[in-house]
Design a protein around this motif. Structure first.
Motif, PDB file in Angstrom:
ATOM      1  N   LEU A 127       0.844  -1.189   0.000  1.00  8.13           N
ATOM      2  CA  LEU A 127       0.000   0.000   0.000  1.00  8.13           C
ATOM      3  C   LEU A 127       0.881   1.241   0.000  1.00  8.13           C
ATOM      4  CD1 LEU A 127      -2.682  -1.066   2.610  1.00  8.13           C
ATOM      5  CD2 LEU A 127      -2.940  -0.940   0.137  1.00  8.13           C
ATOM      6  N   PRO A 128       0.329   2.387  -0.446  1.00 10.76           N
ATOM      7  CA  PRO A 128       1.103   3.621  -0.326  1.00 10.76           C
ATOM      8  C   PRO A 128       1.541   3.780   1.121  1.00 10.76           C
ATOM      9  CG  PRO A 128      -0.895   4.012  -1.577  1.00 10.76           C
ATOM     10  CD  PRO A 128      -0.992   2.617  -1.016  1.00 10.76           C
ATOM     11  N   GLY A 129       2.771   4.293   1.311  1.00 15.55           N
ATOM     12  CA  GLY A 129       3.297   4.322   2.666  1.00 15.55           C
ATOM     13  C   GLY A 129       3.937   5.611   3.061  1.00 15.55           C
ATOM     14  N   PHE A 130       4.364   5.638   4.324  1.00 15.60           N
ATOM     15  CA  PHE A 130       5.065   6.779   4.895  1.00 15.60           C
ATOM     16  C   PHE A 130       6.514   6.744   4.437  1.00 15.60           C
ATOM     17  CE2 PHE A 130       7.868   8.412   8.213  1.00 15.60           C
ATOM     18  CZ  PHE A 130       7.417   9.714   8.259  1.00 15.60           C
ATOM     19  N   GLY A 131       7.071   7.883   4.146  1.00 20.61           N
ATOM     20  CA  GLY A 131       8.480   7.963   3.791  1.00 20.61           C
ATOM     21  C   GLY A 131       8.735   8.786   2.558  1.00 20.61           C
ATOM     22  N   PRO A 132       8.044   8.502   1.445  1.00 21.81           N
ATOM     23  CA  PRO A 132       8.311   9.295   0.246  1.00 21.81           C
ATOM     24  C   PRO A 132       7.879  10.749   0.434  1.00 21.81           C
ATOM     25  CG  PRO A 132       7.036   7.318  -0.279  1.00 21.81           C
ATOM     26  CD  PRO A 132       7.104   7.431   1.207  1.00 21.81           C
ATOM     27  N   SER A 133       8.643  11.683  -0.123  1.00 21.11           N
ATOM     28  CA  SER A 133       8.254  13.096  -0.106  1.00 21.11           C
ATOM     29  C   SER A 133       7.234  13.333  -1.202  1.00 21.11           C
ATOM     30  CB  SER A 133       9.466  13.992  -0.346  1.00 21.11           C
ATOM     31  OG  SER A 133      10.359  13.912   0.725  1.00 21.11           O
ATOM     32  N   LEU A 134       6.079  13.843  -0.817  1.00 25.84           N
ATOM     33  CA  LEU A 134       5.019  14.127  -1.784  1.00 25.84           C
ATOM     34  C   LEU A 134       4.683  15.611  -1.712  1.00 25.84           C
ATOM     35  CD1 LEU A 134       2.626  11.101  -1.059  1.00 25.84           C
ATOM     36  CD2 LEU A 134       4.484  11.242  -2.728  1.00 25.84           C
ATOM     37  N   ASP A 135       4.767  16.279  -2.867  1.00 20.55           N
ATOM     38  CA  ASP A 135       4.423  17.697  -2.926  1.00 20.55           C
ATOM     39  C   ASP A 135       2.913  17.909  -2.945  1.00 20.55           C
ATOM     40  OD1 ASP A 135       7.148  18.389  -3.096  1.00 20.55           O
ATOM     41  OD2 ASP A 135       7.121  18.118  -5.267  1.00 20.55           O
ATOM     42  N   ALA A 136       2.182  16.999  -3.586  1.00 19.37           N
ATOM     43  CA  ALA A 136       0.733  17.122  -3.742  1.00 19.37           C
ATOM     44  C   ALA A 136       0.089  15.748  -3.558  1.00 19.37           C
ATOM     45  CB  ALA A 136       0.402  17.696  -5.121  1.00 19.37           C
ATOM     46  N   PRO A 137      -0.044  15.287  -2.296  1.00 12.46           N
ATOM     47  CA  PRO A 137      -0.604  13.952  -2.074  1.00 12.46           C
ATOM     48  C   PRO A 137      -2.027  13.824  -2.603  1.00 12.46           C
ATOM     49  CG  PRO A 137       0.223  14.909  -0.018  1.00 12.46           C
ATOM     50  CD  PRO A 137       0.294  15.969  -1.060  1.00 12.46           C
ATOM     51  N   LEU A 138      -2.322  12.657  -3.147  1.00 12.71           N
ATOM     52  CA  LEU A 138      -3.670  12.365  -3.628  1.00 12.71           C
ATOM     53  C   LEU A 138      -4.578  12.186  -2.427  1.00 12.71           C
ATOM     54  CD1 LEU A 138      -5.460  11.653  -6.121  1.00 12.71           C
ATOM     55  CD2 LEU A 138      -4.876   9.262  -5.684  1.00 12.71           C
ATOM     56  N   GLY A 139      -5.667  12.910  -2.404  1.00 15.09           N
ATOM     57  CA  GLY A 139      -6.616  12.799  -1.297  1.00 15.09           C
ATOM     58  C   GLY A 139      -7.777  11.887  -1.675  1.00 15.09           C
ATOM     59  N   GLY A 140      -8.520  11.484  -0.687  1.00 12.06           N
ATOM     60  CA  GLY A 140      -9.679  10.642  -0.923  1.00 12.06           C
ATOM     61  C   GLY A 140     -10.916  11.478  -1.194  1.00 12.06           C
ATOM     62  N   ARG A 141     -11.699  11.039  -2.158  1.00  8.54           N
ATOM     63  CA  ARG A 141     -12.956  11.718  -2.477  1.00  8.54           C
ATOM     64  C   ARG A 141     -13.772  10.885  -3.452  1.00  8.54           C
ATOM     65  NH1 ARG A 141     -11.752  16.849  -6.283  1.00  8.54           N
ATOM     66  NH2 ARG A 141     -13.983  16.731  -6.444  1.00  8.54           N
ATOM     67  N   GLN A 142     -14.984  11.269  -3.664  1.00 11.08           N
ATOM     68  CA  GLN A 142     -15.868  10.616  -4.623  1.00 11.08           C
ATOM     69  C   GLN A 142     -15.994  11.539  -5.829  1.00 11.08           C
ATOM     70  OE1 GLN A 142     -17.128   7.629  -3.735  1.00 11.08           O
ATOM     71  NE2 GLN A 142     -18.369   7.254  -5.529  1.00 11.08           N
ATOM     72  N   LEU A 143     -15.661  11.022  -7.007  1.00 11.44           N
ATOM     73  CA  LEU A 143     -15.787  11.811  -8.237  1.00 11.44           C
ATOM     74  C   LEU A 143     -17.090  11.463  -8.924  1.00 11.44           C
ATOM     75  CD1 LEU A 143     -12.210  11.461  -9.831  1.00 11.44           C
ATOM     76  CD2 LEU A 143     -13.092  13.336  -8.426  1.00 11.44           C
ATOM     77  N   THR A 144     -17.697  12.460  -9.562  1.00 12.07           N
ATOM     78  CA  THR A 144     -18.870  12.219 -10.396  1.00 12.07           C
ATOM     79  C   THR A 144     -18.491  12.520 -11.841  1.00 12.07           C
ATOM     80  OG1 THR A 144     -19.684  14.469 -10.002  1.00 12.07           O
ATOM     81  CG2 THR A 144     -20.506  12.735  -8.539  1.00 12.07           C
ATOM     82  N   ALA A 145     -19.358  12.110 -12.754  1.00 13.14           N
ATOM     83  CA  ALA A 145     -19.080  12.242 -14.190  1.00 13.14           C
ATOM     84  C   ALA A 145     -18.582  13.644 -14.538  1.00 13.14           C
ATOM     85  CB  ALA A 145     -20.329  11.914 -14.990  1.00 13.14           C
ATOM     86  N   GLY A 146     -17.456  13.679 -15.266  1.00  7.75           N
ATOM     87  CA  GLY A 146     -16.867  14.936 -15.697  1.00  7.75           C
ATOM     88  C   GLY A 146     -15.819  15.486 -14.744  1.00  7.75           C
ATOM     89  N   GLN A 147     -15.718  14.958 -13.542  1.00  8.10           N
ATOM     90  CA  GLN A 147     -14.728  15.443 -12.587  1.00  8.10           C
ATOM     91  C   GLN A 147     -13.437  14.645 -12.697  1.00  8.10           C
ATOM     92  OE1 GLN A 147     -16.802  15.000  -8.803  1.00  8.10           O
ATOM     93  NE2 GLN A 147     -17.201  17.215  -8.763  1.00  8.10           N
ATOM     94  N   HIS A 148     -12.339  15.292 -12.310  1.00  7.51           N
ATOM     95  CA  HIS A 148     -11.051  14.596 -12.235  1.00  7.51           C
ATOM     96  C   HIS A 148     -10.254  15.162 -11.061  1.00  7.51           C
ATOM     97  CE1 HIS A 148      -9.678  18.209 -14.361  1.00  7.51           C
ATOM     98  NE2 HIS A 148      -8.469  17.906 -13.908  1.00  7.51           N
ATOM     99  N   VAL A 149      -9.270  14.413 -10.634  1.00  6.36           N
ATOM    100  CA  VAL A 149      -8.404  14.839  -9.541  1.00  6.36           C
ATOM    101  C   VAL A 149      -6.982  14.392  -9.865  1.00  6.36           C
ATOM    102  CG1 VAL A 149      -8.792  12.763  -8.144  1.00  6.36           C
ATOM    103  CG2 VAL A 149      -8.128  14.877  -7.024  1.00  6.36           C
ATOM    104  N   LYS A 150      -6.015  15.233  -9.464  1.00  7.26           N
ATOM    105  CA  LYS A 150      -4.592  14.919  -9.655  1.00  7.26           C
ATOM    106  C   LYS A 150      -3.926  14.854  -8.292  1.00  7.26           C
ATOM    107  CE  LYS A 150      -4.272  17.372 -14.041  1.00  7.26           C
ATOM    108  NZ  LYS A 150      -3.562  18.386 -14.816  1.00  7.26           N
ATOM    109  N   GLY A 151      -2.893  14.037  -8.185  1.00  9.95           N
ATOM    110  CA  GLY A 151      -2.152  13.957  -6.940  1.00  9.95           C
ATOM    111  C   GLY A 151      -1.043  12.929  -7.032  1.00  9.95           C
ATOM    112  N   GLN A 152      -0.327  12.768  -5.932  1.00  6.68           N
ATOM    113  CA  GLN A 152       0.800  11.831  -5.881  1.00  6.68           C
ATOM    114  C   GLN A 152       0.529  10.733  -4.861  1.00  6.68           C
ATOM    115  OE1 GLN A 152       3.664  14.826  -4.718  1.00  6.68           O
ATOM    116  NE2 GLN A 152       4.744  14.567  -6.660  1.00  6.68           N
TER     117      GLN A 152
END
Length: 182
Positions: A127-152
């Protein structure tokens, strides 16, 4: 009861006065006569930059479609970087894999959460873990049609070929994205 309260207050008063009483220890009074202690601050230096390798090939840069019970979407790994630097040193024999991802919902709704993106290597799933440096971590959410999200998302792995799985909320694999070894 009143006598216990009075005795407690007397003890508190005596103990709070102790620091202002003169020192009876000769070595303590000698050190007190030297003047105030000097405070030294040190700015930590940045860790030496570790080798970072962006990998191409496999499915990096390719949108991979998936179909969840509640909708459809696309996962694109836009960048894959193997690196030795992070918030802490990687365990011996391991490196960090940092993935920049875009998740888009094309129909209905789809859940997005790093925990739904395990990486599989020869040794098993991680699973994704602690340790790597992330500038923009991917957060949890529910997307609906037409939406998108970016992250690390970041992983601690033994370097090698990786399969990134897209899971639904029931933890069933919906799609696989192949990431090359460094």
């Amino acid at each position: 009861m009143a006598s216990v309260l009075a005795a407690s207050l007397l003890m508190i008063g005596i103990l709070s006065a102790l620091p202002v009483l003169p020192a009876t220890n000769p070595s303590a009074s000698a050190s007190a006569s030297r003047g105030p202690m000097e405070v030294v601050t040190v700015t930590p230096s940045a860790p030496a930059s570790a080798a970072a390798v962006d990998v191409t090939g496999g499915d990096v840069g390719t949108g991979i479609d998936f179909s969840a019970p509640t909708g459809t979407g696309t996962l694109t790994v836009t960048r894959a970087t193997w690196t030795d630097s992070g918030e802490v040193a990687a365990p011996e024999g391991s490196r960090y894999l940092v993935l920049e991802v875009t998740v888009a919902c094309t129909h209905g709704s789809v859940p997005v959460d790093p925990i739904l993106l395990p990486a599989t290597v020869a040794a098993g799933s991680v699973l994704p873990g602690f340790g790597p440096s992330l500038d923009a971590p991917l957060g949890g959410r529910q997307l609906t049609a037409g939406q998108h999200v970016k992250g690390q998302v970041g992983y601690v792995l033994v370097p090698g070929s990786v399969e990134l799985h897209v899971l639904d909320e029931s933890l069933r694999s919906l799609a696989v994205v192949r990431i090359p070894a460094p």
